[in-house]
Design an enzyme around this catalytic site. Structure first.
Site, PDB file in Angstrom:
ATOM      1  N   GLN A 191      12.577  86.353 116.888  1.00 18.77           N
ATOM      2  CA  GLN A 191      12.626  86.070 115.453  1.00 18.77           C
ATOM      3  C   GLN A 191      13.007  87.279 114.610  1.00 18.77           C
ATOM      4  OE1 GLN A 191      12.368  83.055 114.094  1.00 18.77           O
ATOM      5  NE2 GLN A 191      12.114  82.173 116.136  1.00 18.77           N
TER       6      GLN A 191
ATOM      7  N   HIS B  37       4.189  82.810 119.853  1.00 28.00           N
ATOM      8  CA  HIS B  37       4.832  81.576 120.325  1.00 28.00           C
ATOM      9  C   HIS B  37       4.247  81.246 121.693  1.00 28.00           C
ATOM     10  CE1 HIS B  37       8.145  79.092 121.936  1.00 28.00           C
ATOM     11  NE2 HIS B  37       8.550  78.913 120.704  1.00 28.00           N
TER      12      HIS B  37
ATOM     13  N   ASP C 206       8.461  90.626 121.786  1.00 31.29           N
ATOM     14  CA  ASP C 206       9.253  89.411 121.662  1.00 31.29           C
ATOM     15  C   ASP C 206      10.059  89.517 120.371  1.00 31.29           C
ATOM     16  OD1 ASP C 206      10.261  86.900 121.132  1.00 31.29           O
ATOM     17  OD2 ASP C 206       8.377  85.839 121.440  1.00 31.29           O
TER      18      ASP C 206
ATOM     19  N   LYS D  36      19.642  82.819 118.412  1.00 31.17           N
ATOM     20  CA  LYS D  36      18.988  83.189 117.159  1.00 31.17           C
ATOM     21  C   LYS D  36      19.896  84.061 116.295  1.00 31.17           C
ATOM     22  CE  LYS D  36      14.945  81.543 118.681  1.00 31.17           C
ATOM     23  NZ  LYS D  36      14.280  80.357 118.125  1.00 31.17           N
TER      24      LYS D  36
END
Length: 415
Positions: free
Chosen positions: A212, A132, A209, A235
């Site tokens: 997700q 990202h 990260d 999220k």
């Protein structure tokens, strides 16, 4: 991705009961029942978490860590109880290794800023081609400040990282490695255990990260041996504007404060300021108190369902949706790794993804179109973007059927 097979989901998971927890799923968009397939951008919030937010502002609203009065002490207790929930969920060794931030991007920038004083010209930073923008731009800025060099792990057509190339990029000059646990654009689950192990062999620190991955996987930061792990509450069925930085105590002690202000100080004079101990050293100013409390409530909600159950059900949706969409002539899916979360990124031949997304919206179907803040991936495939349908545990196969019919209609209208 070790999705569990053979689970009797009907005995432990009733999606219609789950959907009753999410008020927004019962609204209409453009006169049609909402089908929400933009979960990779922001998950929806259950009433159990909404109730916590309302309760905080109705009964506890006060600044924390600073007041002797009852409201302040009660709010502080709730906030710190949430920090403890997050520590337990991610299995951090120490409570003070959990830093509240405004989200994943804030967490990444905090670490990148801290390494400014630790890097020099000739040092190397590695990121992946699947990142990202929030895990690319801060490191480019760090390289500009320090003279360090940015290197990139390449990807293949299936949307997987080329691990042998990664192994060859590592050297004694590698100081930092940054990869996402799961690609937001393709759903690929990266082999972060190997990535972390190999980086540590050359003495490099690793930031993962997890924005997700956390909706689908329950990461154990000690088992992974990650130096830093970051995510956002929105999220995982929580509110926007709050997130987490996990950092090993040894690294957090090395990094200087990211921001100056109240809360992060031990003593201030006009001659010199000394900084507070962890975690407050990195938590300047009044935080998103309600958001932090609700973050813990959201994790409680998802843990009550169970991440093995969530993963198994979402894998059913992924397999079903993949098969149904591929039956449409001229439809191409990008990101075909065997290890995926419930994301399908696709295009219709000769039709711009934005046009398809616009028609789907008229049918009440929310998908994401564009480059998904992952423009290098789109450049790799030589496309302007994709249509991304991302499924959550409160979605249904009937909703996927509606998506498929909507894509067929868009194809008929736009061809």
């Amino acid at each position: 991705m070790p999705f569990l097979s053979g689970l009797d989901l009907s005995a432990m998971f009733n999606v219609e009961d789950i959907r009753k927890d999410f008020p927004i799923l019962y609204r209409k968009v453009n006169g049609k029942p909402l089908v929400y397939f933009d979960n990779a951008a922001t998950s929806q919030t259950p009433k159990q978490v909404i109730d916590v937010i309302v309760d905080y502002y109705s009964n506890y609203n006060a600044n924390i860590h600073r007041g002797v009065h009852t409201l302040s002490q009660e709010a502080t207790d709730l906030y710190e109880q949430s920090r403890k929930k997050i520590q337990t969920h991610f299995n951090a060794k120490f409570l003070h290794e959990i830093i509240f931030t405004s989200g994943t991007t804030h967490s990444i920038n905090l670490v990148a800023n801290g390494f400014t004083s630790l890097l020099k010209k000739g040092d190397e930073i590695i990121v992946s081609a699947l990142e990202h923008h929030s895990n690319i731009v801060p490191w480019q800025m760090l390289c500009e400040r320090t003279g360090a060099t940015l290197k990139v792990i390449p990807m293949n057509l299936e949307g997987e990282l080329e691990i042998e190339a990664y192994n060859n990029l590592l050297s004694k000059n590698t100081k930092l490695v940054f990869v996402n646990h799961v690609s937001n654009a393709l759903g690929t689950v990266n082999p972060i255990e190997h990535i972390i192990d190999e980086a540590h062999k050359v003495g490099a620190a690793v930031l993962i990260d997890g924005a997700q991955s956390c909706p689908h996987i329950k990461p154990d930061v000690q088992a992974l041996d990650a130096d830093f792990y970051v995510t956002s509450a929105h999220k995982v069925c929580g509110p926007t504007g709050v997130g987490m930085l996990y950092g090993k105590e040894s690294w957090l002690k090395k990094l200087p404060p990211y921001q100056g202000g109240g809360e992060m100080i031990a003593e201030v004079t006009f001659e010199k300021t000394t900084y507070a101990d962890l975690p407050h050293k990195f938590e300047a100013g009044t935080p998103n108190i309600c958001g932090g409390i609700a973050f813990g409530a959201a994790l409680d909600y998802m843990n009550a369902i169970g991440f093995d159950t969530i993963a198994a059900y979402e894998n059913e949706l992924l397999e079903y949706g993949t098969a149904q969409l591929l039956a449409i002539e001229g439809l191409k899916i990008y990101g075909t790794s065997k290890h995926k979360t419930s994301v399908i990124s696709f295009n219709l031949e000769g039709i711009h993804p934005y046009d398809v997304g616009t028609i789907l919206d008229k049918l009440g179907i929310a998908v994401r179109t564009g480059h998904h803040c992952a423009q290098p991936i789109m450049d790799f495939y030589k496309i302007p973007g994709t249509i991304r349908a991302s499924f959550s545990f409160y979605n249904t196969k009937a909703e996927i059927d509606a998506l498929v019919e909507g894509v067929k209609k868009a194809k008929m209208m736009l061809s």
